[in-house]
Design an enzyme around this catalytic site. Structure first.
Site, PDB file in Angstrom:
ATOM      1  N   GLU A 179       0.817  -1.222   0.000  1.00 26.55           N
ATOM      2  CA  GLU A 179       0.000   0.000   0.000  1.00 26.55           C
ATOM      3  C   GLU A 179       0.847   1.266   0.000  1.00 26.55           C
ATOM      4  O   GLU A 179       0.802   2.072   0.945  1.00 26.55           O
ATOM      5  CB  GLU A 179      -0.942   0.010   1.207  1.00 26.55           C
ATOM      6  CG  GLU A 179      -1.949  -1.101   1.136  1.00 26.55           C
ATOM      7  CD  GLU A 179      -3.067  -1.011   2.180  1.00 26.55           C
ATOM      8  OE1 GLU A 179      -4.141  -1.538   1.932  1.00 26.55           O
ATOM      9  OE2 GLU A 179      -2.842  -0.410   3.244  1.00 26.55           O
ATOM     10  N   GLU A 373      -5.787  -8.288  -0.707  1.00 24.00           N
ATOM     11  CA  GLU A 373      -6.472  -8.029   0.566  1.00 24.00           C
ATOM     12  C   GLU A 373      -7.926  -7.703   0.272  1.00 24.00           C
ATOM     13  O   GLU A 373      -8.215  -6.914  -0.636  1.00 24.00           O
ATOM     14  CB  GLU A 373      -5.884  -6.818   1.304  1.00 24.00           C
ATOM     15  CG  GLU A 373      -4.575  -7.046   1.967  1.00 24.00           C
ATOM     16  CD  GLU A 373      -4.113  -5.858   2.795  1.00 24.00           C
ATOM     17  OE1 GLU A 373      -4.955  -5.188   3.429  1.00 24.00           O
ATOM     18  OE2 GLU A 373      -2.902  -5.602   2.805  1.00 24.00           O
TER      19      GLU A 373
HETATM   20  C1  BG6 Z   1      -4.568  -2.597   4.848  1.00 25.33           C
HETATM   21  C2  BG6 Z   1      -3.252  -3.062   5.364  1.00 25.33           C
HETATM   22  O1  BG6 Z   1      -4.513  -1.223   4.862  1.00 25.33           O
HETATM   23  O2  BG6 Z   1      -5.740  -2.864   5.560  1.00 25.33           O
HETATM   24  C3  BG6 Z   1      -3.326  -4.106   6.451  1.00 25.33           C
HETATM   25  O3  BG6 Z   1      -2.375  -3.460   4.334  1.00 25.33           O
HETATM   26  C4  BG6 Z   1      -4.490  -3.814   7.359  1.00 25.33           C
HETATM   27  O4  BG6 Z   1      -2.093  -4.113   7.113  1.00 25.33           O
HETATM   28  C5  BG6 Z   1      -5.780  -3.892   6.535  1.00 25.33           C
HETATM   29  O5  BG6 Z   1      -4.568  -4.658   8.451  1.00 25.33           O
HETATM   30  C6  BG6 Z   1      -7.056  -3.748   7.322  1.00 25.33           C
HETATM   31  O6  BG6 Z   1      -7.009  -2.596   8.110  1.00 25.33           O
HETATM   32  P1  BG6 Z   1      -7.275  -2.659   9.684  1.00 25.33           P
HETATM   33  O7  BG6 Z   1      -7.032  -1.283  10.155  1.00 25.33           O
HETATM   34  O8  BG6 Z   1      -8.684  -3.111   9.842  1.00 25.33           O
HETATM   35  O9  BG6 Z   1      -6.292  -3.644  10.204  1.00 25.33           O
END
Ligand code: BG6
Length: 475
Positions: A179, A373
């Protein structure tokens, strides 16, 4: 409809949120080791509050994470049971170079990842490795200011070279920087940047971005030389901005917001700064200092594929009254979209937005894309019989898989795979909570650090297993 046999189903994690073992195996102090849970987390991850070491007044969830460091065999076995073909993880920079500036790597760190990769390969799981996921050696933060300094490029290149040399025969899929656009919103968490009083934040941030982009291109070059079969990608925190209305000003604003994010992967994927970014940096007096040869490095070393995280679309309005009604999102907050439901953390739920994002990214870059993700952060309850019935998570994942099916089979987007985030529960990057769970595998660990680390299957475990078995035909 369904997906091809070579579609890479799996899940995603990152060392900073799951590995733990923070002071074991010769590991050095990393940025995520000084980021606490609680009220100081946000000022620290934004680079406003300066810290150099953990202290006794805070709790640091990354120190033990979910103890993947000691549980990886059990975890990978469970992923294999679900039928994973690919597992995304990151390497902790300070496990390989504890201070970041050593000449030689820490062999204990190398041995750990060798063993993790062997464990994956034993089950036919392809590792997909992020070289950096919200991680930098604290020693480099303290001594050179991390990515503020051009010297960081050399340290990153040395680190990446060791990874390709030592793991290039085991790992085919690589991402240089997780990211990369998070640098704008979370300078310390994403890039180890802390601001001194009076510093021009924007100038510093875009200079750091240039360093990261050159470093990423050099790592791509070296990866291609040392591991010719490897595919090396970039990574965007994605989710298109929708205009709140068809008012031309709203439409234009949505384009501008999207461009703030595309800026980085435009460089990584097309090999040059886009015209709008050059004009903007010139106009705002934040044009980074570049060395002769930098532009050629960027041009000649573009990525092989484009990866991204997608949790939600975003929405923007130029009407102050509407824009005032914000809801949370993956760090970047958004104007509330009246057509969407929201998660318990306020993130908007928009499966069609995934199809929009897939199409936009493929239209823009014409390179294979990979969802590395996606998922729903939610509170889970363990029933009296020990089961965890996370139907809400299944519903979310099902709808998003349907949307990606449309993008692949109706729109022709070349999608390499799907790796839902936090396939095993892990620490939230944004909040430091454990109770914001994404996994198909539950981990007994709470927000205050209590818990046994015991693993347990949720209902989504068997559901996802069946999805993979049927190549997505049965959701
Ligand atoms: C992304 C990241 O921004 O979102 C992860 O690459 C992160 O590291 C994921 O965990 C979800 O966000 P959060 O704040 O719910 O953990």
């Amino acid at each position: 409809m369904s997906f091809s046999k070579d579609f890479l189903w799996g899940g995603a994690t990152a060392a900073n949120q799951c590995e733990g073992g923070w002071n074991e195996g010769g590991k050095g102090l990393s940025t995520n080791d000084v980021i606490p849970h609680g009220k100081d987390r946000f000022p620290i991850i934004k680079g406003d509050m300066i810290v150099s070491a953990p202290d006794a007044d805070h709790y640091y969830p990354a120190h033990l994470g979910i103890d993947f460091y000691h549980h990886y065999k059990e975890d990978i076995a469970m992923m294999a049971e679900m039928g994973f073909k690919c597992f995304r993880m990151s390497i902790n920079w300070t496990r390989i170079f504890p201070n970041g500036d050593e000449e030689k790597p820490n062999e204990e760190g190398i041995a750990f990842y060798d063993s993790v990769f062997d464990e994956c390969l034993k089950y036919g799981i392809e590792p997909l490795v992020s070289i950096v996921h919200f991680d930098a050696p604290m020693h480099l933060v303290d001594t050179i200011g991390s990515w503020k300094s051009r010297k960081m490029i050399d340290y990153f290149v040395r680190y990446a070279t060791v990874l390709f040399e030592r793991f290039g025969h085991k790992v085919k899929y690589w991402l240089t920087i997780n990211e990369i656009n998070m640098l704008i919103a979370l300078p310390f968490m994403a890039a180890g940047i802390r601001f001194e009083e009076g510093e021009d934040r924007k100038k510093v941030t875009y200079q750091a971005a240039h360093h990261e982009l050159v470093a990423s291109a050099l790592a791509t070059k070296i990866g291609h030389e040392l591991a010719p079969n490897a595919m090396i990608g970039c990574m965007l925190a994605a989710g298109n901005y929708y205009p709140y209305s068809c008012r031309p000003e709203d439409v234009w604003e949505s384009i501008c917001r999207d461009r703030d994010n595309y800026f980085f992967i435009d460089v990584q994927s097309r090999g040059e700064y886009p015209a709008f970014a050059l004009k903007q940096m010139e106009r705002e007096g934040i044009m980074p200092v570049m060395e002769p040869g930098d532009l050629a490095i960027l041009k000649e070393n573009t990525v092989d594929f484009v990866t991204f995280s997608y949790y939600a679309s975003r929405c923007v309005s130029t009407d102050p009254e509407i824009a005032g009604k914000q809801t949370a999102g993956n760090i970047f907050a958004s104007t509330k979209n009246p057509y969407l439901k929201r998660s318990e953390w306020g993130w908007q739920i928009d499966p069609l937005g995934l199809r929009v994002t897939l199409n936009t990214l493929y239209d823009r870059y014409q390179k294979p894309v990979f969802i590395v993700e996606n998922g729903l952060g939610a509170k889970d309850t363990i029933e009296e019989d020990g089961s965890i019935n996370d139907d809400y998570r299944i519903d979310y994942l099902r709808a998003h898989i349907q949307a990606m099916d449309d993008a692949v089979n109706l729109d022709g987007v070349p999608l390499m795979g799907y790796l839902p985030w936090g396939c095993i529960d892990l620490v939230s990057a944004g909040t430091g909570e454990m109770s914001k769970r994404y996994g198909m595998i539950y981990v007994d660990r709470e927000d205050d650090g209590s818990g046994t680390f015991e693993r347990r299957k949720k209902k989504s475990f068997d559901w996802y297993k069946h999805v993979i078995e049927t190549d997505g035909a049965e959701l």
